[in-house]
Design an enzyme around this catalytic site. Structure first.
Site, PDB file in Angstrom:
ATOM      1  N   LYS A  21       0.789  -0.699  -0.054  1.00 15.96           N
ATOM      2  CA  LYS A  21      -0.289  -0.159   0.256  1.00 15.96           C
ATOM      3  C   LYS A  21       0.807   1.003  -0.452  1.00 15.96           C
ATOM      4  O   LYS A  21       0.632   2.271  -0.748  1.00 15.96           O
ATOM      5  CB  LYS A  21      -0.948  -0.056   0.877  1.00 15.96           C
ATOM      6  CG  LYS A  21      -1.495  -1.172   1.268  1.00 15.96           C
ATOM      7  CD  LYS A  21      -2.775  -0.924   2.301  1.00 15.96           C
ATOM      8  CE  LYS A  21      -1.995  -1.095   4.108  1.00 15.96           C
ATOM      9  NZ  LYS A  21      -1.087  -2.823   4.262  1.00 15.96           N
ATOM     10  N   ARG A  50      -9.331   0.752   9.289  1.00 11.88           N
ATOM     11  CA  ARG A  50      -9.141  -0.922   9.471  1.00 11.88           C
ATOM     12  C   ARG A  50      -9.711  -1.329   9.744  1.00 11.88           C
ATOM     13  O   ARG A  50      -9.663  -2.324  10.502  1.00 11.88           O
ATOM     14  CB  ARG A  50      -7.867  -0.587   9.513  1.00 11.88           C
ATOM     15  CG  ARG A  50      -6.640  -0.927   9.109  1.00 11.88           C
ATOM     16  CD  ARG A  50      -5.342  -0.997  10.180  1.00 11.88           C
ATOM     17  NE  ARG A  50      -4.018  -0.370   9.589  1.00 11.88           N
ATOM     18  CZ  ARG A  50      -3.133  -0.406   9.004  1.00 11.88           C
ATOM     19  NH1 ARG A  50      -2.786  -1.389   9.137  1.00 11.88           N
ATOM     20  NH2 ARG A  50      -2.561   0.565   8.090  1.00 11.88           N
ATOM     21  N   ARG A 110      11.963  -5.567   5.087  1.00 10.53           N
ATOM     22  CA  ARG A 110      12.111  -4.221   5.239  1.00 10.53           C
ATOM     23  C   ARG A 110      13.018  -3.415   6.032  1.00 10.53           C
ATOM     24  O   ARG A 110      13.154  -3.773   7.118  1.00 10.53           O
ATOM     25  CB  ARG A 110      10.608  -3.447   5.355  1.00 10.53           C
ATOM     26  CG  ARG A 110      10.591  -2.292   5.584  1.00 10.53           C
ATOM     27  CD  ARG A 110       9.458  -1.598   5.631  1.00 10.53           C
ATOM     28  NE  ARG A 110       8.133  -2.669   6.207  1.00 10.53           N
ATOM     29  CZ  ARG A 110       6.999  -1.974   6.462  1.00 10.53           C
ATOM     30  NH1 ARG A 110       6.211  -1.067   5.980  1.00 10.53           N
ATOM     31  NH2 ARG A 110       5.918  -2.288   7.610  1.00 10.53           N
ATOM     32  N   ARG A 143      11.015  -2.092  11.706  1.00  7.62           N
ATOM     33  CA  ARG A 143      10.532  -0.486  11.941  1.00  7.62           C
ATOM     34  C   ARG A 143      10.506  -2.200  13.146  1.00  7.62           C
ATOM     35  O   ARG A 143      10.292  -3.387  13.169  1.00  7.62           O
ATOM     36  CB  ARG A 143       9.224  -0.877  11.540  1.00  7.62           C
ATOM     37  CG  ARG A 143       9.050   0.279  10.699  1.00  7.62           C
ATOM     38  CD  ARG A 143       7.503   0.516  10.013  1.00  7.62           C
ATOM     39  NE  ARG A 143       6.304  -0.031  10.484  1.00  7.62           N
ATOM     40  CZ  ARG A 143       5.475  -0.466   9.102  1.00  7.62           C
ATOM     41  NH1 ARG A 143       5.640   0.195   8.300  1.00  7.62           N
ATOM     42  NH2 ARG A 143       4.397  -0.653   9.859  1.00  7.62           N
ATOM     43  N   ARG A 192       0.179  -8.650  13.101  1.00  4.84           N
ATOM     44  CA  ARG A 192      -0.858  -7.586  12.260  1.00  4.84           C
ATOM     45  C   ARG A 192      -1.316  -9.004  11.615  1.00  4.84           C
ATOM     46  O   ARG A 192      -1.962  -8.044  11.570  1.00  4.84           O
ATOM     47  CB  ARG A 192       0.616  -6.741  12.027  1.00  4.84           C
ATOM     48  CG  ARG A 192       0.915  -6.168  12.505  1.00  4.84           C
ATOM     49  CD  ARG A 192       1.952  -5.170  12.566  1.00  4.84           C
ATOM     50  NE  ARG A 192       2.306  -4.682  10.833  1.00  4.84           N
ATOM     51  CZ  ARG A 192       3.128  -4.702  10.692  1.00  4.84           C
ATOM     52  NH1 ARG A 192       4.133  -4.688  10.705  1.00  4.84           N
ATOM     53  NH2 ARG A 192       3.341  -3.618   9.089  1.00  4.84           N
TER      54      ARG A 192
HETATM   55  P1  AP5 Z   1       4.817  -1.771   1.915  1.00  2.59           P
HETATM   56  O1  AP5 Z   1       4.638  -0.698   0.580  1.00  2.59           O
HETATM   57  O2  AP5 Z   1       5.429  -0.479   2.757  1.00  2.59           O
HETATM   58  O3  AP5 Z   1       3.404  -2.497   2.101  1.00  2.59           O
HETATM   59  P2  AP5 Z   1       2.389  -1.901   3.435  1.00  2.59           P
HETATM   60  O4  AP5 Z   1       1.338  -2.594   2.679  1.00  2.59           O
HETATM   61  O5  AP5 Z   1       2.672  -0.228   3.020  1.00  2.59           O
HETATM   62  O6  AP5 Z   1       2.419  -2.380   4.221  1.00  2.59           O
HETATM   63  P3  AP5 Z   1       3.384  -1.733   5.662  1.00  2.59           P
HETATM   64  O7  AP5 Z   1       3.722  -3.287   6.942  1.00  2.59           O
HETATM   65  O8  AP5 Z   1       2.992  -0.128   5.650  1.00  2.59           O
HETATM   66  O9  AP5 Z   1       1.434  -1.464   6.163  1.00  2.59           O
HETATM   67  P4  AP5 Z   1       1.001  -1.674   7.464  1.00  2.59           P
HETATM   68  O10 AP5 Z   1      -0.663  -1.829   7.273  1.00  2.59           O
HETATM   69  O11 AP5 Z   1       0.616  -3.257   8.568  1.00  2.59           O
HETATM   70  O12 AP5 Z   1       1.534  -0.745   8.651  1.00  2.59           O
HETATM   71  P5  AP5 Z   1       0.728   1.091   8.728  1.00  2.59           P
HETATM   72  O13 AP5 Z   1       2.145   1.804   8.564  1.00  2.59           O
HETATM   73  O14 AP5 Z   1       0.300   1.185   8.374  1.00  2.59           O
HETATM   74  O15 AP5 Z   1       5.550  -2.789   1.760  1.00  2.59           O
HETATM   75  C1  AP5 Z   1       6.118  -3.603   3.062  1.00  2.59           C
HETATM   76  C2  AP5 Z   1       8.181  -4.097   2.299  1.00  2.59           C
HETATM   77  O16 AP5 Z   1       7.618  -4.593   0.644  1.00  2.59           O
HETATM   78  C3  AP5 Z   1       8.763  -2.452   1.593  1.00  2.59           C
HETATM   79  O17 AP5 Z   1       9.622  -3.225   2.018  1.00  2.59           O
HETATM   80  C4  AP5 Z   1       8.511  -3.082   0.289  1.00  2.59           C
HETATM   81  O18 AP5 Z   1      10.171  -2.359  -0.285  1.00  2.59           O
HETATM   82  C5  AP5 Z   1       8.209  -4.610   0.068  1.00  2.59           C
HETATM   83  N1  AP5 Z   1       7.360  -4.074  -1.110  1.00  2.59           N
HETATM   84  C6  AP5 Z   1       6.494  -3.759  -1.531  1.00  2.59           C
HETATM   85  N2  AP5 Z   1       6.021  -3.945  -2.693  1.00  2.59           N
HETATM   86  C7  AP5 Z   1       6.678  -4.914  -3.253  1.00  2.59           C
HETATM   87  C8  AP5 Z   1       6.818  -5.261  -4.144  1.00  2.59           C
HETATM   88  N3  AP5 Z   1       6.022  -5.343  -5.401  1.00  2.59           N
HETATM   89  N4  AP5 Z   1       7.423  -6.583  -4.390  1.00  2.59           N
HETATM   90  C9  AP5 Z   1       8.586  -6.656  -3.849  1.00  2.59           C
HETATM   91  N5  AP5 Z   1       8.704  -6.004  -2.330  1.00  2.59           N
HETATM   92  C10 AP5 Z   1       7.811  -5.106  -2.558  1.00  2.59           C
HETATM   93  O19 AP5 Z   1       0.650   1.041   9.849  1.00  2.59           O
HETATM   94  C11 AP5 Z   1       1.484   0.694  11.321  1.00  2.59           C
HETATM   95  C12 AP5 Z   1       1.079   0.546  12.495  1.00  2.59           C
HETATM   96  O20 AP5 Z   1      -0.078   1.543  12.722  1.00  2.59           O
HETATM   97  C13 AP5 Z   1      -0.942  -0.428  12.553  1.00  2.59           C
HETATM   98  O21 AP5 Z   1       0.331  -2.657  13.019  1.00  2.59           O
HETATM   99  C14 AP5 Z   1      -1.145   0.292  14.235  1.00  2.59           C
HETATM  100  O22 AP5 Z   1      -0.724  -0.490  14.881  1.00  2.59           O
HETATM  101  C15 AP5 Z   1      -0.969   1.700  13.861  1.00  2.59           C
HETATM  102  N6  AP5 Z   1      -2.539   1.871  12.478  1.00  2.59           N
HETATM  103  C16 AP5 Z   1      -2.138   2.082  11.184  1.00  2.59           C
HETATM  104  N7  AP5 Z   1      -3.475   2.333  10.616  1.00  2.59           N
HETATM  105  C17 AP5 Z   1      -4.450   2.004  11.692  1.00  2.59           C
HETATM  106  C18 AP5 Z   1      -5.506   2.579  12.008  1.00  2.59           C
HETATM  107  N8  AP5 Z   1      -6.153   3.175  10.679  1.00  2.59           N
HETATM  108  N9  AP5 Z   1      -6.237   1.906  12.768  1.00  2.59           N
HETATM  109  C19 AP5 Z   1      -5.531   1.893  13.870  1.00  2.59           C
HETATM  110  N10 AP5 Z   1      -3.798   1.361  14.171  1.00  2.59           N
HETATM  111  C20 AP5 Z   1      -3.239   1.936  13.107  1.00  2.59           C
END
Ligand code: AP5
Length: 206
Positions: free
Chosen positions: A14, A89, A124, A153, A164
């Site tokens: 994402k 979410r 990552r 992270r 997660r």
């Molecule tokens: P990346 O693009 O960062 O993936 P992502 O889907 O954004 O995953 P995240 O882990 O960042 O999302 P998340 O939803 O768990 O965490 P968030 O920060 O939102 O890619 C990940 C890795 O894969 C990278 O190294 C990238 O290079 C690689 N990659 C990507 N695409 C690729 C491809 N096609 N091929 C190869 N490699 C690839 O949330 C963190 C925390 O915040 C949550 O756990 C929660 O505690 C809190 N939080 C966030 N939002 C909320 C909410 N709405 N409500 C409550 N708590 C929340």
């Protein structure tokens, strides 16, 4: 411009695809995770409350995230369009968008197998100074980058990743049906090279 929600499990890409759309189309990315991490870093009252939940891989309580996101979406730069990356979410968060009359055009649901998600998250790394994201399996940092500058992270450690993924299944997956019933959901294969995934997302946005 389009108003989008990016839905999908942790590691689905994402953030990666949002960033590409920011560079390519000048879209505004609003990442719930990035805003929360910023609050934690600055030790704001919200950050102090959110930190422990995030490190354990749990969701931050709905009302805290809803207030943060609604305020951000109301900023003038979002008038024409935005990508909500990682929000909503939970069903309560989706209902809050409706209650606040924040409409979206499409909900892009990234589909990626769990073993690939785990590999991406475990690999990552973020550059301590530039904030750039790399991956030890797929996206290596430029030669000469010091290993000590690449940080993992806290919630990308195995225990938190497990949590997660569980939380995604129980709390976030119901949103797939929710938006499907509204006719806004588009499923996108999130596997393969990120440029290929970007192409699929651009097609889904049409
Ligand atoms: P990346 O693009 O960062 O993936 P992502 O889907 O954004 O995953 P995240 O882990 O960042 O999302 P998340 O939803 O768990 O965490 P968030 O920060 O939102 O890619 C990940 C890795 O894969 C990278 O190294 C990238 O290079 C690689 N990659 C990507 N695409 C690729 C491809 N096609 N091929 C190869 N490699 C690839 O949330 C963190 C925390 O915040 C949550 O756990 C929660 O505690 C809190 N939080 C966030 N939002 C909320 C909410 N709405 N409500 C409550 N708590 C929340």
């Amino acid at each position: 411009m389009t108003k989008l929600i990016f839905l999908g499990p942790p590691g689905a890409g994402k953030g990666t695809i949002s960033q590409r759309l920011v560079k390519r189309q000048g879209m505004v990315q609003i990442s719930a995770g990035d805003l929360l991490r910023e609050a934690v870093k600055k030790q704001t009252p919200l950050g102090m409350k959110a930190k422990a939940y995030m490190e354990k891989g749990e969701l931050v309580p709905d009302q805290l995230v809803i207030d943060l996101m609604v305020e951000r979406i109301r900023q003038p730069d979002c008038k024409q369009g935005f990508i909500l990356d990682g929000f909503p979410r939970t069903l309560a968060q989706a209902e809050a968008l409706k209650k606040n009359r924040i409409e979206v055009d499409k909900v892009v649901n990234f589909l990626v197998a769990e073993d690939i998600l785990i590999r991406r998250l475990s690999g990552r790394r973020m550059h301590r100074i530039t904030g750039e994201i790399f991956n030890i399996h797929t996206l290596l940092p430029p030669p000469g980058t010091k290993e000590a500058d690449l940080i993992q992270r806290p919630d990308d450690k195995p225990e938190a990743v497990k949590k997660r993924l569980e939380v995604y299944k129980t709390d976030t997956m119901p949103l797939i049906d929710f938006y499907n019933q509204e006719g806004r959901l588009v499923n996108v294969d999130g596997e393969g090279d990120s440029e290929v995934v970007l192409g699929r997302v651009l097609k889904a946005m049409q």
